[in-house]
Write an enzyme that holds these catalytic residues in place. Structure first.
Site, PDB file in Angstrom:
ATOM      1  N   GLY A 239      42.803  33.057  32.395  1.00  0.00           N
ATOM      2  CA  GLY A 239      42.238  32.286  31.289  1.00  0.00           C
ATOM      3  C   GLY A 239      43.183  31.896  30.183  1.00  0.00           C
ATOM      4  CD  GLU A 273      41.195  38.173  38.551  1.00  0.00           C
ATOM      5  OE1 GLU A 273      40.503  37.246  38.062  1.00  0.00           O
ATOM      6  OE2 GLU A 273      40.705  39.081  39.244  1.00  0.00           O
ATOM      7  N   PRO A 274      46.304  35.418  36.210  1.00  0.00           N
ATOM      8  CG  PRO A 274      48.629  35.460  35.904  1.00  0.00           C
ATOM      9  CD  PRO A 274      47.467  36.315  36.356  1.00  0.00           C
ATOM     10  N   GLY A 275      46.318  31.861  36.213  1.00  0.00           N
ATOM     11  CA  GLY A 275      46.463  30.682  37.078  1.00  0.00           C
ATOM     12  C   GLY A 275      47.198  29.599  36.318  1.00  0.00           C
ATOM     13  CB  CYS A 342      34.357   1.994  42.842  1.00  0.00           C
ATOM     14  SG  CYS A 342      35.509   1.290  44.016  1.00  0.00           S
ATOM     15  CE1 TYR A 371      41.782  26.276  38.543  1.00  0.00           C
ATOM     16  CE2 TYR A 371      43.125  26.184  36.562  1.00  0.00           C
ATOM     17  CZ  TYR A 371      42.393  26.907  37.470  1.00  0.00           C
ATOM     18  OH  TYR A 371      42.266  28.258  37.323  1.00  0.00           O
TER      19      TYR A 371
HETATM   20  C1  LIG Z   1      39.869  30.516  38.009  1.00  0.00           C
HETATM   21  C2  LIG Z   1      39.967  31.987  37.866  1.00  0.00           C
HETATM   22  C3  LIG Z   1      41.116  32.588  37.317  1.00  0.00           C
HETATM   23  C4  LIG Z   1      42.272  31.804  36.757  1.00  0.00           C
HETATM   24  O1  LIG Z   1      41.957  31.171  35.560  1.00  0.00           O
HETATM   25  P1  LIG Z   1      43.102  30.449  34.715  1.00  0.00           P
HETATM   26  O2  LIG Z   1      42.377  29.911  33.543  1.00  0.00           O
HETATM   27  O3  LIG Z   1      43.686  29.401  35.558  1.00  0.00           O
HETATM   28  O4  LIG Z   1      44.095  31.503  34.335  1.00  0.00           O
HETATM   29  C5  LIG Z   1      41.177  33.962  37.303  1.00  0.00           C
HETATM   30  N1  LIG Z   1      40.164  34.720  37.771  1.00  0.00           N
HETATM   31  C6  LIG Z   1      39.036  34.179  38.283  1.00  0.00           C
HETATM   32  C7  LIG Z   1      37.956  35.049  38.780  1.00  0.00           C
HETATM   33  C8  LIG Z   1      38.899  32.799  38.339  1.00  0.00           C
HETATM   34  O5  LIG Z   1      37.776  32.258  38.839  1.00  0.00           O
END
Ligand SMILES: *Cc1c(COP(=O)(O)O)cnc(C)c1O
Length: 417
Positions: A239, A273-275, A342, A371
């Protein structure tokens, strides 16, 4: 050191001119910097120095095999939300023991695959799921390691579509249910309670919501201890936000500090859990200007990347900076940058001041590494874009552009037609 930078008015990714890649692979394409990916992962991991931890990259932000392989090789784990991501993660070389599995709708076949693979932890999102996993584990003669995903009801102050830890959101279980859930879980024969988990949302630009969530989890840990239930892992989810325009999200060090402080000397292993924070600013989308036209009140720049390539603006009205690949001296314009699809929501930018561009010019849509490709689709029968990774002065196509034949792959016409 920024790895997307101008030299002599020309945009480079590391030591490669973006234009060179465009000439070779065509447009649109996603472009990732190896150095940035690596640095972002290492900085995030190092922020938790001194704490037992496993940084599980959130696969759904970017599931490219090359990207996953890189993080696996750096010792990272993987946060998965589907059987498909389990498959991709294993293929990219993550040991199952470094994977955590979240998601409100895990199917039986997905649960079985994860049990067989031997993942580190299921992040459970409902009591029914808990009971099903116990049942499946029993059938497969496994013990399922679990955490309960808590919905701590904190406001992450982000876009409503990417907030996940509010009472009204579908994710996790509320505090009371979590405590009940832990009591139930501790009695289930094939369940091993090992953790507690939350994930309150995405693109969060302050530390306080994380602290609030952590306080809720710590209160639950205390409460269940009274019933003799102990957890080893504390999973704070992902997050952490990034800078798209002018946001100033906490640096990973600040984020880590705010969490570690609250932990005190509790003997917990952290899972993160960084994305987005790892991959978001490590990638761009490169597109070409097809046409310009002037409406009655608007100026349009029509480009060859659409909402099927980058859905975030259409989905969340997200902001992505748009920069010319070659800078010129023609001043600037205010325009809508739109794709060929479209739909009126098919835009990359609205009423945006950008460099004055003309037909054939290349544009870089910045901060597109998270994303971006993963949300892309074949809408309007548009083949998915190519993906390219640069390292120093070399580049590699890590995913070829789809062909038209790919578009009808798997389709068949029934005999009654
Ligand atoms: C999407 C997600 C993340 C990653 O979120 P980011 O905002 O990209 O860091 C981590 N944990 C879970 C369960 C998610 O669904």
């Amino acid at each position: 050191m920024h790895h997307f930078a101008y030299h002599n008015n020309e945009l480079y990714c590391e030591d490669v001119p973006v234009r060179t890649i465009a000439e070779k692979v065509g447009t649109p394409f996603y472009l990732y910097s190896h150095a940035t990916l690596k640095r972002h992962f290492m900085v995030f991991d190092a922020a938790f120095e001194g704490v037992q931890r496993l940084v599980c990259f959130s696969a759904k932000a970017n599931t490219s095999q090359a990207v996953l392989k890189l993080f696996a090789s750096l010792g990272g784990g993987l946060d998965i939300v589907s059987g498909g991501e389990l498959f991709r993660g294993l293929k990219a070389g993550f040991p199952a023991q470094r994977m955590v599995y979240s998601g409100v709708g895990k199917r039986i076949d997905e649960i079985d695959d994860a049990l067989e693979a031997g993942i580190l932890m299921f992040n459970i999102e409902s009591i029914e799921e808990l009971e099903l996993i116990d049942e499946r584990a029993g059938l497969l003669k496994k013990r399922a390691p679990v955490a309960l995903r808590v919905n701590p009801d904190v406001d992450p102050k982000t876009h409503p579509y990417i907030s996940t830890g509010l009472k009204k959101n579908k994710f996790g279980v509320e505090t009371r249910t979590a405590i009940e859930g832990y009591k139930i879980a501790s009695k289930l024969k094939n369940i091993e309670v090992i953790g507690i988990d939350c994930h309150i949302g995405s693109q969060i630009t302050e530390s306080q919501p994380f602290k609030d969530a952590l306080e809720s989890l710590l209160a639950i840990i205390k409460e269940i201890k009274k019933f003799g239930i102990e957890v080893k892992y504390l999973d704070m989810g992902g997050g952490v936000g990034i800078t798209y325009a002018d946001e100033s999200p906490p640096h990973p060090n600040e984020y880590a500090k705010s969490i570690v402080e609250s932990l005190g000397d509790m003997p917990l292993e952290m899972i993160l859990e960084p994305g987005r924070v790892i991959v978001g600013n490590a990638g761009i989308l490169v597109t070409k200007v097809l046409y310009r036209k002037s409406g009655k009140t608007k100026e349009f720049v029509i480009v060859d990347a659409g909402m099927n390539d980058l859905m975030r603006p259409a989905l969340y009205e997200s902001y992505h900076r748009i920069e010319p690949v070659i800078k010129n001296d023609d001043g600037s314009i205010v325009a809508d940058v739109v794709g060929p699809i479209c739909e009126s929501s098919d835009f990359l930018a609205l009423d945006r001041k950008i460099a004055s561009v003309k037909k054939g010019d290349l544009l870089a849509v910045m901060s597109a590494g998270a994303y971006g490709f993963t949300m892309s689709s074949n809408y309007c029968s548009r083949p998915k874009a190519a993906e390219v990774m640069v390292k120093d002065d070399q580049f590699d196509v890590i995913r070829t552009r789809q062909s038209y034949a790919d578009l009808i792959d798997g389709e068949s016409i029934p005999s009654f037609i």
